[in-house]
Design a protein around this motif. Structure first.
Motif, PDB file in Angstrom:
ATOM      1  N   PRO A 176      40.379  43.535  36.387  1.00 47.49           N
ATOM      2  CA  PRO A 176      39.926  43.540  35.167  1.00 47.49           C
ATOM      3  C   PRO A 176      40.977  44.483  34.082  1.00 47.49           C
ATOM      4  CG  PRO A 176      38.048  43.680  36.469  1.00 47.49           C
ATOM      5  CD  PRO A 176      39.013  43.907  37.479  1.00 47.49           C
TER       6      PRO A 176
ATOM      7  N   THR B 148      44.198  42.394  33.668  1.00 54.52           N
ATOM      8  CA  THR B 148      44.081  41.519  32.647  1.00 54.52           C
ATOM      9  C   THR B 148      44.168  42.195  31.115  1.00 54.52           C
ATOM     10  OG1 THR B 148      42.720  40.309  34.150  1.00 54.52           O
ATOM     11  CG2 THR B 148      42.518  39.713  31.854  1.00 54.52           C
TER      12      THR B 148
ATOM     13  N   ARG C 168      43.140  39.027  39.343  1.00 60.96           N
ATOM     14  CA  ARG C 168      41.509  39.138  39.147  1.00 60.96           C
ATOM     15  C   ARG C 168      41.409  40.536  38.674  1.00 60.96           C
ATOM     16  NH1 ARG C 168      37.921  37.893  37.978  1.00 60.96           N
ATOM     17  NH2 ARG C 168      36.508  37.823  39.532  1.00 60.96           N
TER      18      ARG C 168
ATOM     19  N   SER D 142      43.116  32.423  31.727  1.00 63.52           N
ATOM     20  CA  SER D 142      42.266  31.549  31.937  1.00 63.52           C
ATOM     21  C   SER D 142      41.608  32.113  33.142  1.00 63.52           C
ATOM     22  CB  SER D 142      43.016  30.191  32.650  1.00 63.52           C
ATOM     23  OG  SER D 142      43.615  29.586  31.480  1.00 63.52           O
ATOM     24  N   GLN D 143      41.835  33.464  33.396  1.00 60.11           N
ATOM     25  CA  GLN D 143      40.839  34.095  34.509  1.00 60.11           C
ATOM     26  C   GLN D 143      39.470  33.550  34.688  1.00 60.11           C
ATOM     27  OE1 GLN D 143      39.412  38.231  34.536  1.00 60.11           O
ATOM     28  NE2 GLN D 143      41.384  38.725  35.703  1.00 60.11           N
ATOM     29  N   GLU D 144      38.823  33.546  33.803  1.00 57.45           N
ATOM     30  CA  GLU D 144      37.380  33.273  33.783  1.00 57.45           C
ATOM     31  C   GLU D 144      37.157  31.699  34.457  1.00 57.45           C
ATOM     32  OE1 GLU D 144      38.720  34.517  31.198  1.00 57.45           O
ATOM     33  OE2 GLU D 144      37.903  36.446  30.812  1.00 57.45           O
ATOM     34  N   GLU D 145      38.156  30.976  34.157  1.00 54.90           N
ATOM     35  CA  GLU D 145      38.056  29.570  34.409  1.00 54.90           C
ATOM     36  C   GLU D 145      38.386  29.689  36.006  1.00 54.90           C
ATOM     37  OE1 GLU D 145      39.376  25.640  32.494  1.00 54.90           O
ATOM     38  OE2 GLU D 145      41.526  26.694  33.412  1.00 54.90           O
TER      39      GLU D 145
ATOM     40  N   SER E 206      38.590  31.410  38.470  1.00 54.02           N
ATOM     41  CA  SER E 206      38.071  32.464  39.329  1.00 54.02           C
ATOM     42  C   SER E 206      36.747  31.891  39.712  1.00 54.02           C
ATOM     43  CB  SER E 206      37.882  33.885  38.704  1.00 54.02           C
ATOM     44  OG  SER E 206      37.118  33.760  37.568  1.00 54.02           O
TER      45      SER E 206
END
Length: 211
Positions: A61, A64, A59, A126-129, A131
């Motif tokens: 940034p 990522t 998670r 797919s972090q935004e999904e 999380s």
């Protein structure tokens, strides 16, 4: 304090002691930076002159950014050419990213079925999904997408086996002085934070030359 060789410094609450004690009671290994070349978390030739170890949080940034922009180039330029063996290790920072722990466990459980790097890539992509959704349903869906045995994957998550592995990574990181993510070791040279591939490459070349 040292618990089976792992440091625990300062006036810690009982829960901190309990966490380490239960790790060893669950069969956890003494923490070490070393990861064998045949581990599912290791990419590259066993005899590569440089080992790059990254401690990372799914998670984070900055992690990522490194995963999406730097690591593919590291693999292309250095791992695939036999110069580097790259190792990824879990360092979820629960106080900042509460869902990272389960993401790390999902990666470990996928690795136990030979799909560690595929899950690693999926989690960062797919972090935004995941999380903002329920990991209890999202991660098994990813496992199915990757062709894993979902029942075995869920059993791995529920059993605590993967959590023990993640705890071992955390203990190894803390013993080595890791206090942020991403955090790299190029052989034994520590690098706090992410570097562009050109800068990281210069460090790799320096270490490979005996620097």
């Amino acid at each position: 304090f040292r618990i089976n060789g792992a440091p625990l410094s300062g006036a810690q609450p009982f829960a901190a002691f309990q966490q380490q004690i239960e790790y060893y009671l669950a069969g956890g290994e003494p923490p070490t930076l070393k990861v064998e070349a045949d581990s599912f978390r290791s990419l590259g030739q066993a005899d590569a002159p440089v080992v790059v170890i990254e401690f990372s949080d799914y998670r984070c940034p900055a992690c990522t950014s490194v995963a999406r922009g730097v690591i593919p180039e590291l693999i292309k330029r250095y791992v695939d050419t036999g110069k580097v063996r790259y190792v990824y290790r879990e360092f979820p920072i629960a106080s900042l990213h509460p869902l990272s722990q389960k993401a790390s466990e999902a990666a470990i459980c996928a690795g136990m079925q030979g799909k560690y790097w595929e899950m690693n890539e999926k989690l960062f992509a797919s972090q935004e999904e995941w999380s903002v959704e329920d990991p209890a349903s999202t991660f098994p869906a990813y496992a199915q997408e990757l062709g894993l045995d979902v029942a075995a994957f869920n059993e791995c998550l529920d059993s605590g086996e993967a959590a023990t592995v993640v705890q071992g990574d955390r203990l190894a990181a803390e013993a080595a002085g890791v206090n942020a993510t991403p955090y790299f070791f190029v052989n034994e040279l520590p690098i706090r934070g992410g570097l562009p591939i050109e800068a990281l490459g210069r460090v790799i070349d320096y270490v490979a030359a005996g620097g």
